[in-house]
Design a protein around this motif. Structure first.
Motif, PDB file in Angstrom:
ATOM      1  N   UNK A 141      20.615  -3.875  -5.484  1.00 24.11           N
ATOM      2  CA  UNK A 141      19.919  -3.876  -6.763  1.00 24.11           C
ATOM      3  C   UNK A 141      19.102  -2.602  -6.887  1.00 24.11           C
ATOM      4  N   UNK A 142      19.070  -2.027  -8.059  1.00 27.41           N
ATOM      5  CA  UNK A 142      18.538  -0.680  -8.253  1.00 27.41           C
ATOM      6  C   UNK A 142      17.047  -0.667  -8.565  1.00 27.41           C
ATOM      7  N   UNK A 143      16.294  -1.473  -7.853  1.00 24.34           N
ATOM      8  CA  UNK A 143      14.847  -1.432  -7.979  1.00 24.34           C
ATOM      9  C   UNK A 143      14.311  -0.092  -7.496  1.00 24.34           C
ATOM     10  N   UNK A 144      13.218   0.347  -8.083  1.00 25.97           N
ATOM     11  CA  UNK A 144      12.542   1.532  -7.554  1.00 25.97           C
ATOM     12  C   UNK A 144      12.046   1.248  -6.138  1.00 25.97           C
ATOM     13  N   UNK A 145      11.758  -0.022  -5.844  1.00 26.26           N
ATOM     14  CA  UNK A 145      11.333  -0.399  -4.502  1.00 26.26           C
ATOM     15  C   UNK A 145      12.442  -0.128  -3.486  1.00 26.26           C
ATOM     16  N   UNK A 146      13.695  -0.408  -3.879  1.00 29.67           N
ATOM     17  CA  UNK A 146      14.823  -0.170  -2.989  1.00 29.67           C
ATOM     18  C   UNK A 146      15.053   1.321  -2.805  1.00 29.67           C
ATOM     19  N   UNK A 147      14.964   2.060  -3.907  1.00 27.91           N
ATOM     20  CA  UNK A 147      15.084   3.515  -3.817  1.00 27.91           C
ATOM     21  C   UNK A 147      14.028   4.081  -2.883  1.00 27.91           C
ATOM     22  N   UNK A 148      12.799   3.586  -3.019  1.00 27.87           N
ATOM     23  CA  UNK A 148      11.710   4.045  -2.163  1.00 27.87           C
ATOM     24  C   UNK A 148      11.979   3.713  -0.708  1.00 27.87           C
ATOM     25  N   UNK A 149      12.417   2.484  -0.439  1.00 31.07           N
ATOM     26  CA  UNK A 149      12.654   2.065   0.932  1.00 31.07           C
ATOM     27  C   UNK A 149      13.721   2.894   1.619  1.00 31.07           C
ATOM     28  N   UNK A 150      14.821   3.162   0.918  1.00 28.58           N
ATOM     29  CA  UNK A 150      15.897   3.976   1.501  1.00 28.58           C
ATOM     30  C   UNK A 150      15.389   5.398   1.756  1.00 28.58           C
ATOM     31  N   UNK A 151      14.644   5.953   0.795  1.00 28.07           N
ATOM     32  CA  UNK A 151      14.144   7.322   0.944  1.00 28.07           C
ATOM     33  C   UNK A 151      13.167   7.426   2.110  1.00 28.07           C
ATOM     34  N   UNK A 152      12.261   6.467   2.240  1.00 28.43           N
ATOM     35  CA  UNK A 152      11.289   6.513   3.329  1.00 28.43           C
ATOM     36  C   UNK A 152      11.954   6.335   4.690  1.00 28.43           C
ATOM     37  N   UNK A 153      12.926   5.432   4.770  1.00 26.22           N
ATOM     38  CA  UNK A 153      13.617   5.247   6.050  1.00 26.22           C
ATOM     39  C   UNK A 153      14.395   6.503   6.420  1.00 26.22           C
ATOM     40  N   UNK A 154      15.036   7.130   5.443  1.00 22.71           N
ATOM     41  CA  UNK A 154      15.753   8.374   5.710  1.00 22.71           C
ATOM     42  C   UNK A 154      14.775   9.444   6.198  1.00 22.71           C
ATOM     43  N   UNK A 155      13.616   9.533   5.547  1.00 23.87           N
ATOM     44  CA  UNK A 155      12.599  10.494   5.979  1.00 23.87           C
ATOM     45  C   UNK A 155      12.139  10.212   7.409  1.00 23.87           C
ATOM     46  N   UNK A 156      11.943   8.947   7.735  1.00 22.08           N
ATOM     47  CA  UNK A 156      11.497   8.561   9.079  1.00 22.08           C
ATOM     48  C   UNK A 156      12.503   9.002  10.136  1.00 22.08           C
ATOM     49  N   UNK A 157      13.782   8.724   9.895  1.00 25.55           N
ATOM     50  CA  UNK A 157      14.807   9.024  10.896  1.00 25.55           C
ATOM     51  C   UNK A 157      15.094  10.524  11.000  1.00 25.55           C
ATOM     52  N   UNK A 158      14.884  11.258   9.909  1.00 26.52           N
ATOM     53  CA  UNK A 158      15.018  12.715   9.966  1.00 26.52           C
ATOM     54  C   UNK A 158      13.812  13.346  10.665  1.00 26.52           C
ATOM     55  N   UNK A 159      12.627  12.829  10.379  1.00 21.04           N
ATOM     56  CA  UNK A 159      11.422  13.351  11.034  1.00 21.04           C
ATOM     57  C   UNK A 159      11.465  13.121  12.537  1.00 21.04           C
ATOM     58  N   UNK A 160      12.132  12.060  12.956  1.00 20.53           N
ATOM     59  CA  UNK A 160      12.235  11.778  14.383  1.00 20.53           C
ATOM     60  C   UNK A 160      12.916  12.918  15.122  1.00 20.53           C
ATOM     61  N   UNK A 161      13.706  13.710  14.408  1.00 21.06           N
ATOM     62  CA  UNK A 161      14.392  14.841  15.026  1.00 21.06           C
ATOM     63  C   UNK A 161      13.462  16.026  15.259  1.00 21.06           C
ATOM     64  N   UNK A 162      12.315  16.026  14.598  1.00 21.37           N
ATOM     65  CA  UNK A 162      11.372  17.144  14.719  1.00 21.37           C
ATOM     66  C   UNK A 162      10.618  17.028  16.035  1.00 21.37           C
ATOM     67  N   UNK A 163      10.654  18.091  16.809  1.00 27.27           N
ATOM     68  CA  UNK A 163       9.948  18.139  18.086  1.00 27.27           C
ATOM     69  C   UNK A 163       9.161  19.449  18.119  1.00 27.27           C
ATOM     70  N   UNK A 164       7.853  19.335  18.214  1.00 29.72           N
ATOM     71  CA  UNK A 164       7.012  20.523  18.188  1.00 29.72           C
ATOM     72  C   UNK A 164       7.321  21.512  19.286  1.00 29.72           C
TER      73      UNK A 164
END
Length: 495
Positions: A141-164
């Motif tokens: 379902x195309x809720x903005x909540x769903x869009x937000x959740x997918x975007x935040x999870x994608x950001x989380x898993x991409x940020x996990x690749x960042x190593x100072x």
């Protein structure tokens, strides 16, 4: 699996296989991607061109050009949808992006588990992640909540690749912040969920600066926890300001380009506070205009008759100007003035009301599943999924298997508890500690931030916490199972 050659990781991690077919090898990564294809076909068959309610129809109408853009919902989602429509000509294009984003998260999660455990079979948990009942329930379902959740999870898993400590890994920051920015813009209260992400970036920047200092031969500064925490807190505060400013600037660009109409949607919250906390006698004695005062009193009486304690705009007040959906309240400025003059003067009754609404939210989960038959608002804009085996199977899994027998997994209190438990469990998460801490703290902050604004008990308001914590506990379980398997394998060799 046992025949694979293994080498020690050298950092306390489990031994890993080497070669292209290893858990972290490119061939196994390709296999994980290929395994996503039948899952994508299944999700598409169950949900295309996208489930929709009246909120989503309003945003689709804006994207289609049927109505002007407005800010009742943040306009970034409608702007993205409009761009996708111009590119593809398909109303289903937004669902395609949403599902591809979710499956990309599943693949990244699988690869992450493979790196943490060195085991291919455990990485399959990432592939199955989108089928977790709490995740699947809102995926189509195309809720903005769903869009937000997918975007935040994608950001989380991409940020996990960042190593100072690895300069090249900072390139992952660009797509991660893009996803995080969209997630923060698509729902107004999402900024609070982004705070742990920004803290993570600040921490990695601090590690990079410390490593650079040591590389230059400068003496390392003494590690004092309090001072380090203060520096990290200050960096997070500055980073939050920069991030919030950037998202606000991007939003203003969209508002200007799309000539977005103002609706004063925040007045909906103030309306609830006034109707449900100010006694009728006090309203009658107020200096409000007679017509507005009578409107409020009528809405208050209707809400009491219906047994409603929130969402007065939709359920009791008669919506906006001329009763139109998503229209501003005619007396918006007067409502704001009265709210500022009245509500802060009575904190006890305000808190009593908000504890009541938040308590109701914690113990209920409405609209866990959007049924295929609810198509009234979807069909006019070309949305609404078709009935079929994929839809039937999804519904059976979400409702009949889980909600019917283990319905508490959809309740907000469960995810609040799961978030608190994850913060504690992160101590034993090994290399996954940072990811678990970010996911859990983001989920908790997001849920707690609903205290002053919660308008209903729809499960979509809890979807981001459910998604983040499902991912976090999946990683935790994989890490613990991998460690247990390592110990048993070592004991077996010694025996």
């Amino acid at each position: 699996m046992s025949a694979e050659p293994r080498v020690g990781a050298g950092d306390g991690a489990p031994p890993r296989a080497v070669g292209p077919w290893a858990a972290t090898g490119w061939r196994w990564g390709a296999v994980l991607a290929a395994l996503q294809l039948p899952l994508l076909a299944f999700l598409w068959a169950a949900n295309a061109p996208g489930r929709a309610n009246n909120d989503i129809r309003n945003q689709a109408d804006q994207a289609l050009g049927t109505i002007p853009f407005s800010d009742w919902h943040p306009p970034v989602m409608s702007a993205l949808w409009e761009a996708l429509l111009r590119l593809t000509g398909q109303i289903s294009s937004l669902l395609a992006v949403q599902l591809l984003g979710l499956l990309c998260c599943g693949w990244l999660l699988a690869r992450l588990i493979a790196r943490y455990t060195g085991r291919r079979w455990l990485s399959l948990a990432g592939v199955l992640f989108p089928l977790a009942p709490a995740v699947l329930s809102q995926a189509g379902i195309l809720f903005k909540d769903t869009q937000m959740g997918v975007a935040l999870l994608l950001a989380l898993l991409l940020l996990e690749r960042v190593d100072g400590l690895r300069p090249r890994s900072w390139w992952w920051l660009l797509p991660a912040l893009t996803a995080l920015g969209y997630g923060a813009m698509v729902r107004r209260n999402a900024l609070v969920a982004a705070l742990p992400f920004i803290a993570f970036v600040a921490w990695q920047a601090w590690r990079a600066l410390r490593a650079r200092r040591e590389a230059r031969g400068l003496p390392p500064r003494p590690r004092r926890r309090l001072s380090a925490a203060l520096v990290l807190g200050l960096a997070t505060l500055v980073g939050t300001g920069v991030f919030a400013g950037a998202t606000l600037a991007a939003d203003k660009v969209i508002v200007k380009l799309k000539d977005v109409q103002r609706t004063g949607q925040s007045n909906q919250i103030m309306l609830d506070d006034v109707i449900f906390t100010v006694p009728a006698d006090e309203l009658r004695a107020s200096d409000l205009s007679p017509a507005f005062k009578e409107h409020l009193l009528s809405a208050q009486a209707l809400c009491a008759k219906k047994g409603v304690i929130w969402d007065a705009y939709w359920k009791c007040y008669g919506r906006g100007v001329d009763g139109k959906y998503y229209a501003p309240i005619a007396d918006g400025p007067e409502l704001k003035r009265y709210w500022l003059a009245t509500i802060p003067q009575h904190p006890a009754r305000y808190l009593e009301y908000r504890f009541a609404t938040y308590g109701l939210y914690l113990g209920r989960a409405d609209l866990v599943w959007w049924d295929t038959g609810w198509r009234k608002d979807a069909v006019p804009v070309g949305l609404g999924n078709a009935a079929g085996p994929a839809d039937d199977l999804s519904r059976w899994w979400v409702l009949e298997v889980w909600q019917k027998h283990l319905g508490w997994i959809y309740l907000p209190w469960f995810w609040l508890a799961a978030g608190a438990a994850a913060l504690v469990a992160a101590r034993w998460a090994g290399r996954a500690r940072a990811l678990v801490l970010v996911a859990a703290s983001s989920a908790l902050l997001y849920q707690l931030a609903y205290f002053p604004v919660i308008p209903a008990a729809h499960f979509r308001y809890t979807w981001w916490p459910a998604v983040a914590l499902t991912a976090a506990w999946t990683v935790l379980a994989a890490v613990w199972i991998g460690a247990l398997t390592d110990r048993r394998s070592t004991a077996g060799r010694r025996g």
